[in-house]
Motif scaffolding. Structure first.
Motif, PDB file in Angstrom:
ATOM      1  N   GLU A 149       0.844  -1.216   0.000  1.00 30.80           N
ATOM      2  CA  GLU A 149       0.000   0.000   0.000  1.00 30.80           C
ATOM      3  C   GLU A 149       0.865   1.246   0.000  1.00 30.80           C
ATOM      4  OE1 GLU A 149      -4.267  -1.087   2.087  1.00 30.80           O
ATOM      5  OE2 GLU A 149      -2.747  -0.047   3.274  1.00 30.80           O
ATOM      6  N   LYS A 150       1.928   1.220   0.789  1.00 27.51           N
ATOM      7  CA  LYS A 150       2.820   2.397   0.851  1.00 27.51           C
ATOM      8  C   LYS A 150       3.383   2.705  -0.534  1.00 27.51           C
ATOM      9  CE  LYS A 150       6.929   1.780   2.847  1.00 27.51           C
ATOM     10  NZ  LYS A 150       7.956   1.590   3.901  1.00 27.51           N
ATOM     11  N   ARG A 153       0.594   4.118  -2.813  1.00 27.82           N
ATOM     12  CA  ARG A 153       0.234   5.501  -2.459  1.00 27.82           C
ATOM     13  C   ARG A 153       1.315   6.467  -2.946  1.00 27.82           C
ATOM     14  NH1 ARG A 153      -4.250   5.235   0.647  1.00 27.82           N
ATOM     15  NH2 ARG A 153      -4.388   3.400   1.978  1.00 27.82           N
ATOM     16  N   ARG A 156       0.770   6.855  -6.656  1.00 24.61           N
ATOM     17  CA  ARG A 156      -0.378   7.737  -6.925  1.00 24.61           C
ATOM     18  C   ARG A 156       0.014   9.203  -6.678  1.00 24.61           C
ATOM     19  NH1 ARG A 156      -3.878   4.876  -9.746  1.00 24.61           N
ATOM     20  NH2 ARG A 156      -5.441   3.658  -8.665  1.00 24.61           N
ATOM     21  N   SER A 157       0.786   9.469  -5.605  1.00 25.05           N
ATOM     22  CA  SER A 157       1.104  10.884  -5.350  1.00 25.05           C
ATOM     23  C   SER A 157       2.103  11.417  -6.376  1.00 25.05           C
ATOM     24  CB  SER A 157       1.531  11.146  -3.901  1.00 25.05           C
ATOM     25  OG  SER A 157       2.421  10.190  -3.464  1.00 25.05           O
ATOM     26  N   THR A 168      -1.179   2.605 -11.873  1.00 28.25           N
ATOM     27  CA  THR A 168      -0.520   1.762 -10.868  1.00 28.25           C
ATOM     28  C   THR A 168      -0.929   0.300 -11.041  1.00 28.25           C
ATOM     29  OG1 THR A 168      -2.322   2.111  -9.331  1.00 28.25           O
ATOM     30  CG2 THR A 168      -0.450   3.608  -9.140  1.00 28.25           C
ATOM     31  N   LEU A 204      -6.344   1.552  -5.033  1.00 33.56           N
ATOM     32  CA  LEU A 204      -4.934   1.919  -5.207  1.00 33.56           C
ATOM     33  C   LEU A 204      -4.297   1.335  -6.459  1.00 33.56           C
ATOM     34  CD1 LEU A 204      -3.594   1.679  -1.534  1.00 33.56           C
ATOM     35  CD2 LEU A 204      -3.691   3.720  -2.993  1.00 33.56           C
TER      36      LEU A 204
END
Ligand code: NIG
Ligand code: FE
Length: 402
Positions: A149-150, A153, A156-157, A168, A204
């Motif tokens: 997940e990290k 994320r 995505r940023s 992604t 995500l």
């Protein structure tokens, strides 16, 4: 009145709308509105308008390059492993001894999201400076829910901060994490029961990928990953036939995967299955080159069968520390016998197809994203011809010069 508020002029365009040629338009103009191409043609046919005119001052415009396979978010680097390989250690032997992908997993788990972002931003900026306007970023160095997940994320940023379209992909089935050594099936349970469901629910990932290989997962294990992805309506991709033939590409074709990637050891039967399924062959010359692989992907056969071939950087710390997609176009031509036209198709329309974006990216066409690059070149073949250098004059993303 024409429906554009900005009109770009002062270049020839390689539209890539045809599969037979560059779809050239001499002395072209591109009208844009709301981030999309709304007019395209020779400047001599431009209707009367009051739009803002931007003169790009010569050269060729192509669709922005699409890098459809990267692992550019990761902790640490593997230059020490590179030195070991130069002294004769193989990629597989290093992986079996606990190095390779798993060593990047340790560094990625230990890195903060901020540190991952800063390091990945530099790599992405290098790809963008060489013409990339659309990029895919995989997870796969977390191998637990928190770190997968990290990574996603952070990816995505990057897409939110930088002028790039970013897709992604969840690659939790990339390797067996140290805490599951000898228990690959139990790790696949975790991937299918926890990691993919949580990532899908959090929105995500745009796709799911896996690594089907002796040092990673079997066809049966990947099949479970695909079933899970499809249950969450996520399209699938696969790393297959990179170091040996396990038949992963046949499975990918059976599941109508967007792409099967690497393919040095692809069988004829699986190439045929990909042709029928419409699965894109993603060719990764950087990994072939860096691992000093000698078995070539069956390019002539893929060509005869009409399988669309994409080219990607595979930017990753192990098999392909690659920061230029244009260099991959050169290698696809020089090492694998692509024509420069096929190489540009591979880095534009076929790359977009491998991401499920063939309807909106990778071609210059009315209704498509106004993502394009103006290059300081006399002929499109120069994009594959030059190694290095600064060929990008202007990048336009969503209709804006960036
Ligand atoms: O595409 N083949 C598997 N995954 C990556 C390499 C990852 C690594 O070595 O860190 C690839 O080559
Ligand atoms: Fe890869």
């Amino acid at each position: 009145m024409p429906s554009f508020d900005t009109i770009y002029v002062g270049f020839h365009a390689a539209t890539m709308v045809s599969t037979k040629d560059y779809g050239p338009i001499e002395n072209a103009a591109i009208g844009v509105k709301h981030g999309q191409i709304t007019w395209l043609g020779p400047v001599s046919e431009l209707p009367n308008h009051t739009a803002t005119i931007i003169d790009l001052g010569g050269g060729w415009v192509t669709p922005g390059l699409v890098d459809c396979h990267t692992h550019l978010v990761f902790g640490g680097d593997r230059s020490a492993e590179y030195e070991m390989r130069l002294q004769g250690a193989s990629y597989q032997a290093i992986a079996k001894a606990g190095g390779g992908i798993v060593s990047t997993v340790t560094d990625t788990r230990n890195a903060s999201a901020e540190a991952l972002f800063t390091a990945a931003e530099k790599r992405l900026c290098a790809l963008m400076a060489d013409g990339v306007t659309c990029v895919e970023v995989k997870s796969g160095y977390g191998l637990d829910l928190v770190t997968e997940e990290k990574m996603l994320r952070v990816a995505r940023s990057l897409g939110e901060k930088l002028s790039v379209t970013l897709q992604t992909t969840c690659l939790a089935a990339h390797a067996i994490p140290p805490e599951y050594q000898g228990q690959a099936d139990a790790y696949i349970d975790l991937v299918c029961e926890e990691i993919i469901p949580a990532i899908a629910k959090a929105g995500l990932a745009d796709a799911v990928d896996g690594f089907c290989e002796g040092i990673a997962f079997s066809v049966a294990q990947i099949e479970r990953v695909f079933d899970t992805a499809l249950a969450f309506d996520l399209p699938i991709k696969l790393h297959a036939e990179q170091l040996s033939n396990l038949g992963g590409s046949g499975l990918a074709a059976r599941y109508k995967a967007l792409s099967s990637d690497h393919l040095e050891y692809l069988s004829d039967a699986d190439a045929k299955a990909m042709a029928i399924a419409g699965t894109v062959a993603v060719i990764l010359p950087g990994a072939f080159f860096c691992l000093k692989e000698t078995k070539q992907p069956p390019i002539q056969r893929l060509r005869e069968l009409g399988v669309p071939m994409a080219i990607a950087s595979d930017c990753n710390p192990g098999s392909a520390p690659v920061l230029s997609l244009r260099l991959m176009m050169n290698m696809a031509c020089t090492l694998f016998g692509f024509t420069p036209l096929e190489a540009l198709q591979g880095a534009t329309r076929h790359g977009a197809q491998a991401l499920g974006l063939g309807h909106s990216h990778g071609q210059l066409k009315v209704g498509y994203a106004a993502d394009f690059v103006c290059w300081e070149i006399q002929k499109p073949a120069e994009l594959s011809y030059w190694l290095g250098g600064q060929l990008v004059k202007h990048r336009v993303v969503a209709g804006q010069i960036t």
